[in-house]
Design a protein around this motif. Structure first.
Motif, PDB file in Angstrom:
ATOM      1  N   ARG A 102       0.804  -1.219   0.000  1.00 31.89           N
ATOM      2  CA  ARG A 102       0.000   0.000   0.000  1.00 31.89           C
ATOM      3  C   ARG A 102       0.840   1.275   0.000  1.00 31.89           C
ATOM      4  O   ARG A 102       0.358   2.338  -0.416  1.00 31.89           O
ATOM      5  CB  ARG A 102      -0.909  -0.005   1.230  1.00 31.89           C
ATOM      6  N   LEU A 103       2.082   1.187   0.453  1.00 29.22           N
ATOM      7  CA  LEU A 103       2.896   2.379   0.660  1.00 29.22           C
ATOM      8  C   LEU A 103       4.168   2.366  -0.166  1.00 29.22           C
ATOM      9  O   LEU A 103       4.734   1.309  -0.453  1.00 29.22           O
ATOM     10  CB  LEU A 103       3.281   2.499   2.144  1.00 29.22           C
ATOM     11  N   ARG A 104       4.631   3.543  -0.532  1.00 26.20           N
ATOM     12  CA  ARG A 104       5.960   3.773  -1.069  1.00 26.20           C
ATOM     13  C   ARG A 104       6.603   4.870  -0.217  1.00 26.20           C
ATOM     14  O   ARG A 104       5.934   5.560   0.533  1.00 26.20           O
ATOM     15  CB  ARG A 104       5.911   4.202  -2.543  1.00 26.20           C
ATOM     16  N   GLY A 105       7.927   5.042  -0.382  1.00 26.53           N
ATOM     17  CA  GLY A 105       8.627   5.997   0.457  1.00 26.53           C
ATOM     18  C   GLY A 105       9.553   6.910  -0.323  1.00 26.53           C
ATOM     19  O   GLY A 105      10.101   6.525  -1.366  1.00 26.53           O
ATOM     20  N   TYR A 146       4.732   5.951  -8.975  1.00 24.00           N
ATOM     21  CA  TYR A 146       5.291   5.283  -7.794  1.00 24.00           C
ATOM     22  C   TYR A 146       5.250   3.763  -7.903  1.00 24.00           C
ATOM     23  O   TYR A 146       5.478   3.065  -6.933  1.00 24.00           O
ATOM     24  CB  TYR A 146       4.572   5.756  -6.535  1.00 24.00           C
ATOM     25  N   ARG A 147       4.932   3.259  -9.092  1.00 25.34           N
ATOM     26  CA  ARG A 147       4.972   1.833  -9.390  1.00 25.34           C
ATOM     27  C   ARG A 147       3.991   1.015  -8.557  1.00 25.34           C
ATOM     28  O   ARG A 147       4.239  -0.149  -8.251  1.00 25.34           O
ATOM     29  CB  ARG A 147       6.401   1.282  -9.235  1.00 25.34           C
ATOM     30  N   PHE A 148       2.876   1.605  -8.206  1.00 23.51           N
ATOM     31  CA  PHE A 148       1.829   0.834  -7.552  1.00 23.51           C
ATOM     32  C   PHE A 148       1.122  -0.083  -8.539  1.00 23.51           C
ATOM     33  O   PHE A 148       0.504  -1.068  -8.132  1.00 23.51           O
ATOM     34  CB  PHE A 148       0.786   1.761  -6.923  1.00 23.51           C
ATOM     35  N   ASP A 149       1.181   0.269  -9.826  1.00 25.64           N
ATOM     36  CA  ASP A 149       0.465  -0.516 -10.824  1.00 25.64           C
ATOM     37  C   ASP A 149       1.281  -1.705 -11.325  1.00 25.64           C
ATOM     38  O   ASP A 149       0.865  -2.420 -12.231  1.00 25.64           O
ATOM     39  CB  ASP A 149       0.040   0.352 -12.010  1.00 25.64           C
ATOM     40  N   THR A 150       2.469  -1.916 -10.718  1.00 28.70           N
ATOM     41  CA  THR A 150       3.281  -3.090 -11.025  1.00 28.70           C
ATOM     42  C   THR A 150       3.421  -3.912  -9.757  1.00 28.70           C
ATOM     43  O   THR A 150       3.969  -3.440  -8.769  1.00 28.70           O
ATOM     44  CB  THR A 150       4.681  -2.701 -11.532  1.00 28.70           C
ATOM     45  N   GLU A 151       2.900  -5.108  -9.769  1.00 30.07           N
ATOM     46  CA  GLU A 151       2.880  -5.926  -8.567  1.00 30.07           C
ATOM     47  C   GLU A 151       4.289  -6.141  -8.043  1.00 30.07           C
ATOM     48  O   GLU A 151       5.199  -6.537  -8.766  1.00 30.07           O
ATOM     49  CB  GLU A 151       2.242  -7.284  -8.850  1.00 30.07           C
TER      50      GLU A 151
END
Length: 297
Positions: free
Chosen positions: A82-85, A274-279
């Motif tokens: 759920r998170l990136r930094g 933020y690459r949330f769409d790449t598992e």
């Protein structure tokens, strides 16, 4: 999902690209300008995401914690999908440390240069750091008064680094969109390598001014919504008494943007950036990025 969240146009995958978590008692930077006397924990933050239709978020290292990113990294580990930094690092940080942070969900570094002497970003060890950032596919997030942004953006673009500009570019509140630094920022829309966060308007706008509407319209004109991203700036440090999470989001929602534009700013652009769409984006490409960094030494 509660009633508020389910009524939002991005209810199933909104992204908050700018928030901070911290606790009292953490080691503080000796160069801090300010430190809050309260806790802002992940347990406090996640319910706000849920209530406002946000499925993902980006945690940004607060300035008063300096380069000790331990607390942020712990939060990423607790909610890795759920998170990136975005971290703050010393310019001479090792490639192995960068690679480790990459594996743990970090996607960029922040240069928080408010009220600081500006470094020479075209000199070592900065240039080596930016080269490593580029190899990892990270970005550099800039937080500085608008009038000083252009030379720094130029240095970063020369190194092939993607740039994210914080808080509308931080124009002088007395000048708003007439700030010459804000006007200069608009010129970078054509580069395709600069993004702007429409966040923290209370840090760069006179109360009651039409700044948010004016600035957002101009940013859309020059950057397109595919280069703009919304952030709550939670917990609104030093402005806690004048705003809230909901009000921060409403500042954008109340502009009456087309649904497609709103979807891009609050969801689509950030999911990709933020690459949330790449598992499991960070773990999958970490070994390759680490190898690339090692070859560069």
């Amino acid at each position: 999902m509660n009633a508020l969240a389910s009524s939002l146009p991005f209810a199933h995958s909104g992204v908050d690209t700018h928030a901070h978590v911290f606790e009292r008692g953490l080691p503080l930077s000796g160069e801090r300008r300010y430190a809050p006397a309260y806790d802002a924990t992940l347990d406090d933050y996640l319910p706000l995401l849920n209530a406002h239709g946000m499925t993902h978020a980006v945690l940004v290292q607060p300035s008063f914690l300096g380069t000790d990113n331990g607390y942020l990294l712990q939060a990423l580990a607790a909610q890795s999908e759920r998170l990136r930094g975005v971290v703050v690092v010393a310019p001479d940080i090792s490639t192995s440390e960068l690679a480790d942070m990459h594996r743990r969900g970090v996607t960029g570094i922040r240069l928080n240069l408010m009220e600081q002497t500006l470094p020479d970003l075209g000199a070592q060890p900065w240039t080596s750091l930016f080269d490593n950032v580029a190899r990892l596919g990270w970005h550099v997030e800039l937080h500085r008064n608008a009038v000083d942004l252009a030379p720094m953006i130029d240095r970063l673009l020369e190194r092939g680094v993607r740039v994210v500009v914080d808080h509308f570019g931080r124009p002088d509140p007395a000048l708003g969109t007439q700030d010459r630094g804000f006007k200069a920022l608009l010129g970078y829309g054509s580069t395709g390598s600069v993004w702007v966060k429409v966040s923290g308007a209370y840090r760069c706008a006179a109360p009651g001014s039409p700044f948010v509407a004016d600035a957002t319209a101009q940013l859309i004109e020059h950057f397109g919504t595919h280069r703009l991203m919304w952030g709550s700036d939670w917990p609104h440090t030093q402005y806690e008494a004048v705003t809230s999470y909901g009000e921060s989001l409403s500042a954008l929602l109340d502009l009456g943007l087309h649904a497609e534009d709103l979807d891009s700013i609050v969801r689509k652009t950030a999911l990709s950036f933020y690459r949330f769409d790449t598992e499991s984006a960070a773990p999958q490409d970490a070994s390759a990025s680490n190898a690339a960094l090692q070859r560069a030494i």
